[in-house]
Each structure stands twice: as structure tokens, then as C-alpha cells.
Design a protein around this motif. Structure first.
Motif, PDB file in Angstrom:
ATOM      1  N   UNK A   1       0.863  -1.178   0.000  1.00 26.35           N
ATOM      2  CA  UNK A   1       0.000   0.000   0.000  1.00 26.35           C
ATOM      3  C   UNK A   1       0.905   1.235   0.000  1.00 26.35           C
ATOM      4  N   UNK A   2       0.563   2.191  -0.839  1.00 19.99           N
ATOM      5  CA  UNK A   2       1.350   3.427  -0.927  1.00 19.99           C
ATOM      6  C   UNK A   2       0.492   4.594  -0.452  1.00 19.99           C
ATOM      7  N   UNK A   3       0.982   5.318   0.537  1.00 16.51           N
ATOM      8  CA  UNK A   3       0.313   6.519   1.025  1.00 16.51           C
ATOM      9  C   UNK A   3       0.977   7.727   0.377  1.00 16.51           C
ATOM     10  N   UNK A   4       0.151   8.598  -0.209  1.00 13.93           N
ATOM     11  CA  UNK A   4       0.690   9.791  -0.877  1.00 13.93           C
ATOM     12  C   UNK A   4       0.295  11.017  -0.079  1.00 13.93           C
TER      13      UNK A   4
ATOM     14  N   UNK B   1       4.320  15.215   2.120  1.00 20.82           N
ATOM     15  CA  UNK B   1       5.693  14.953   2.573  1.00 20.82           C
ATOM     16  C   UNK B   1       6.372  13.866   1.751  1.00 20.82           C
ATOM     17  N   UNK B   2       5.643  13.222   0.844  1.00 15.28           N
ATOM     18  CA  UNK B   2       6.224  12.166   0.019  1.00 15.28           C
ATOM     19  C   UNK B   2       5.306  10.960  -0.045  1.00 15.28           C
ATOM     20  N   UNK B   3       5.802   9.923  -0.643  1.00 17.21           N
ATOM     21  CA  UNK B   3       5.059   8.672  -0.772  1.00 17.21           C
ATOM     22  C   UNK B   3       5.681   7.635   0.141  1.00 17.21           C
ATOM     23  N   UNK B   4       4.856   6.981   0.935  1.00 15.10           N
ATOM     24  CA  UNK B   4       5.319   5.983   1.890  1.00 15.10           C
ATOM     25  C   UNK B   4       4.742   4.630   1.504  1.00 15.10           C
ATOM     26  N   UNK B   5       5.595   3.634   1.417  1.00 15.83           N
ATOM     27  CA  UNK B   5       5.158   2.281   1.073  1.00 15.83           C
ATOM     28  C   UNK B   5       5.096   1.442   2.327  1.00 15.83           C
ATOM     29  N   UNK B   6       4.048   0.657   2.407  1.00 17.48           N
ATOM     30  CA  UNK B   6       3.866  -0.247   3.526  1.00 17.48           C
ATOM     31  C   UNK B   6       3.258  -1.545   3.043  1.00 17.48           C
TER      32      UNK B   6
ATOM     33  N   UNK C   1       7.301   1.976   8.020  1.00 13.00           N
ATOM     34  CA  UNK C   1       8.484   2.440   8.750  1.00 13.00           C
ATOM     35  C   UNK C   1       8.008   3.482   9.753  1.00 13.00           C
ATOM     36  N   UNK C   2       8.480   3.367  10.969  1.00 14.61           N
ATOM     37  CA  UNK C   2       8.005   4.226  12.063  1.00 14.61           C
ATOM     38  C   UNK C   2       8.315   5.695  11.800  1.00 14.61           C
TER      39      UNK C   2
END
Length: 162
Positions: free
Chosen positions: A96-99, A102-107, A129-130
């Protein structure tokens, strides 16, 4: 055996002179090469459909409330996902990618609840990532889940019912 040959010969004799001339004629080079070209194009299209992956994209908004502060690199958090159009079936292990601004975070999705609240949101347990997830705490951001399931040819043949 001889009777069938005689019947076939007799049925050919019953046809008109024009039909006999057309049936006995070899097709012109234009027709032969045209049929060959159409066959080659269809074969190329099937090859392209075989090698193109079929990806399903699920998107919507994710609400992150509280993140746990842990000394480890990554953490499991519960987020609320509101899907736009379609909902995935099995999401365990999907990325899952959160946009966010501040950027894109993959989880990774660990579990997705089938129960929806009154706002059509579903609880999902995800691992991020915490340090990254801390920057979007108490916010609603866009998300995207990309699920690859075979190739385009399999999807097309599956819809036909073969």
C-alpha cells in the motif's frame, strides 16, 4: 467410399458455370497475402496480450489516527481505508502506498477488516516504517494498492468464460 465421391461430384456438377469457375480458381496473391497479414497481426496482438501484466489499482483515502512509538524500524498501525470505486478481495501481504505532501510511503497490509463503518471505511492493519508514518499522524491522505494478477490474455479469456 465411391458413393460419397460420386455424390460430391454430382453436387459440384449441379452448380452453375460461374460458381464452378470461382471454386476452381486459386485466390489472387492480394487475397492470400491479405489473409496472411491479418493472421500475423492477430498473432502479434495475442503475443502482446500475453506479455502485458494485468494490474488492478485500488485507491481512496486513508485516515491515520495514532501511531505507536516503538524502538524498532517498522511498526504495525491501524488505519481507516475508504475505497473509491471497487474493493479488493484478498489483500494480505499487498503493498500500500500513502501519498502525502511529505512524500510517498510504502507499507504492507497485514489484515483488512470486511466490516465497514457508517462512513464506508474499513480498518486495516498495516506495517510501515516508524519514522515515515509519524509525519502523517492524525491526517487523511490518499492511498493506492496495486495488485498484479496474471497477464492481460488470461483476464480476457477469463471474462469470455473459456
Amino acid at each position: 467410399m465411391e458413393e460419397q465421391a460420386k455424390k460430391q461430384e454430382r453436387s459440384f456438377e449441379l452448380r452453375s458455370e460461374k460458381v464452378r469457375s470461382i471454386v476452381g480458381q486459386i485466390p489472387s496473391a492480394l487475397i492470400r497475402y491479405g489473409i496472411t497479414a491479418i493472421g500475423a497481426v492477430l498473432l502479434c496482438l495475442l503475443a502482446v496480450a500475453y506479455f502485458l501484466p494485468y494490474k488492478q489499482v485500488y485507491s481512496g483515502t486513508a485516515t491515520i489516527h495514532k501511531t505507536a512509538t516503538t524502538p524498532t524500524d517498522s511498526t504495525n498501525i491501524t488505519i481507516l481505508l475508504k475505497f473509491e470505486n471497487k474493493r479488493p478481495g484478498n489483500t494480505k501481504g499487498q503493498m500500500i502506498c500513502l501519498q502525502s505532501p511529505y512524500g510517498t510511503f510504502a507499507g504492507q497490509i497485514r489484515d483488512l477488516s470486511p466490516v465497514r463503518d457508517t462512513l464506508e471505511r474499513q480498518k486495516a492493519i498495516c506495517r510501515f516504517k516508524a519514522t515515515e508514518i509519524k509525519s502523517v499522524e492524525n491526517q487523511t491522505v490518499d492511498f493506492q494498492i496495486v495488485r498484479s494478477s496474471g497477464n492481460l490474455l488470461q483476464k480476457m479469456l477469463g471474462n469470455i468464460g473459456l
